[in-house]
Design a protein around this motif. Sequence first.
Motif, PDB file in Angstrom:
ATOM      1  N   LEU A  28       2.073   4.984   0.818  1.00 15.53           N
ATOM      2  CA  LEU A  28       1.925   5.858   1.974  1.00 15.53           C
ATOM      3  C   LEU A  28       1.520   7.247   1.497  1.00 15.53           C
ATOM      4  O   LEU A  28       2.018   7.724   0.472  1.00 15.53           O
ATOM      5  N   THR A  73      -4.301   2.266   0.832  1.00 17.20           N
ATOM      6  CA  THR A  73      -3.252   3.212   1.226  1.00 17.20           C
ATOM      7  C   THR A  73      -3.098   3.239   2.737  1.00 17.20           C
ATOM      8  O   THR A  73      -3.976   2.786   3.477  1.00 17.20           O
ATOM      9  N   GLU A  74      -1.986   3.805   3.189  1.00 15.73           N
ATOM     10  CA  GLU A  74      -1.731   4.045   4.596  1.00 15.73           C
ATOM     11  C   GLU A  74      -1.192   5.463   4.753  1.00 15.73           C
ATOM     12  O   GLU A  74      -0.659   6.032   3.803  1.00 15.73           O
ATOM     13  N   HIS A  83      10.894   3.318   6.129  1.00 14.87           N
ATOM     14  CA  HIS A  83      10.084   3.527   4.934  1.00 14.87           C
ATOM     15  C   HIS A  83      10.748   2.987   3.669  1.00 14.87           C
ATOM     16  O   HIS A  83      10.247   3.233   2.566  1.00 14.87           O
ATOM     17  N   GLU A 115       0.971   7.649  10.472  1.00 14.80           N
ATOM     18  CA  GLU A 115       0.616   6.529  11.339  1.00 14.80           C
ATOM     19  C   GLU A 115       1.680   5.434  11.360  1.00 14.80           C
ATOM     20  O   GLU A 115       1.470   4.364  11.955  1.00 14.80           O
ATOM     21  N   GLN A 116       2.830   5.697  10.753  1.00 13.09           N
ATOM     22  CA  GLN A 116       3.867   4.668  10.664  1.00 13.09           C
ATOM     23  C   GLN A 116       4.795   4.654  11.867  1.00 13.09           C
ATOM     24  O   GLN A 116       5.572   3.720  12.043  1.00 13.09           O
ATOM     25  N   PRO A 125       0.829  -1.215   0.000  1.00 10.76           N
ATOM     26  CA  PRO A 125       0.000   0.000   0.000  1.00 10.76           C
ATOM     27  C   PRO A 125       0.860   1.261   0.000  1.00 10.76           C
ATOM     28  O   PRO A 125       1.762   1.380   0.834  1.00 10.76           O
ATOM     29  N   ARG A 184       8.992   1.755   0.206  1.00  6.45           N
ATOM     30  CA  ARG A 184       7.604   2.192   0.135  1.00  6.45           C
ATOM     31  C   ARG A 184       7.459   3.338  -0.869  1.00  6.45           C
ATOM     32  O   ARG A 184       8.325   4.223  -0.972  1.00  6.45           O
TER      33      ARG A 184
END
Length: 332
Positions: A196, A218-219, A230, A223-224, A194, A233
């Motif tokens: 970011l 998606t994210e 990362h 919120e990670q 997904p 991503r």
Amino acid sequence: MPQASDLIQLRPEGLYCPAGDFHIDPWLPVPRAVITHGHGDHAREGMGEYHCTPGTAPILRWRLGDQRIAEHAHGEPFDMNGARVSLHPAGHVLGSAQVRVEVDGEVWVASGDYKRQPDPTCAPFEVVPCDAFITEATFALPVYRWPDTRDVVAEIVQWRRTCEARGEAAVLFCYALGKAQRVLAELAAFDEPPPLLHGAIAAGVEVYRAAGIAMAATELVSEQGARADHAGRLVLAPPSAAGSPWLRRFRRAQQGFASGWMRIRGNRRRRNYDRGFVISDHADWPDLLRTIEQTGARRVFATHGTTDALVRTLCEQGVDAKTLRTSFGDDA
């Protein structure tokens, strides 16, 4: 320049229809505004009432808050003080429309922004025959010719995978309304993690999801967690995030930009992007000429963009073409 008897005229507030007593995408406050789409250069605050498509209405509420909005379905005629008005798909972003105005059998069309390429996030462009056509000219030079968007999104996927192998994030800058959603809709066909989202992108994505537009899952970046890795991503962010402190959370990252401006390699180098991906929500040069011909318009007014080459080409073809100076922008 337009004549005093023209159905649509240029006034200090914007494009004005005297017969219907309304403006189209005005840049100053007016009592009645017909809005082609939700981008900030076409939909501004302060209007007494807004007329638009059902697809544009939630975008206006998202961007402008609670407003007096009248919704009109694509192709559904409505009366504005004696002028017969209808909105027709422009293929630009969700809800985007061309404004058709008819008075005493004469027809004018103000296109707003438009494109002819397939886009799963909005209705396809509809050719509307008319006597006079007001066209955008954002990419009105022969060098601007778009590749297939699905192929470009496949390039974005490969770029992300290359970044993953190098332990980098792939930060893709794209406009928050239209471009980001189009990329996400095309990404749904790929088996990818997904993407970011920057918060400014996420808000527009939720508006599209509420309208029933299918996109990749998606994210949120936020919120990670502060120590999230990362690497590998794909991150979608607005152009305003480029060079900002927000980017410091990505320990290692490449930066790309999705825009029609990336058709010119020098633009990528000047903006210091690692990669440029040619995706535009505007018509390219061949589609501008094709569209104008298909409308059958005897008069054409080119606005916002590189108008000189388009006007010259049309005049050489025997079309009565002129430049119309407006205050619209070029989110491409």
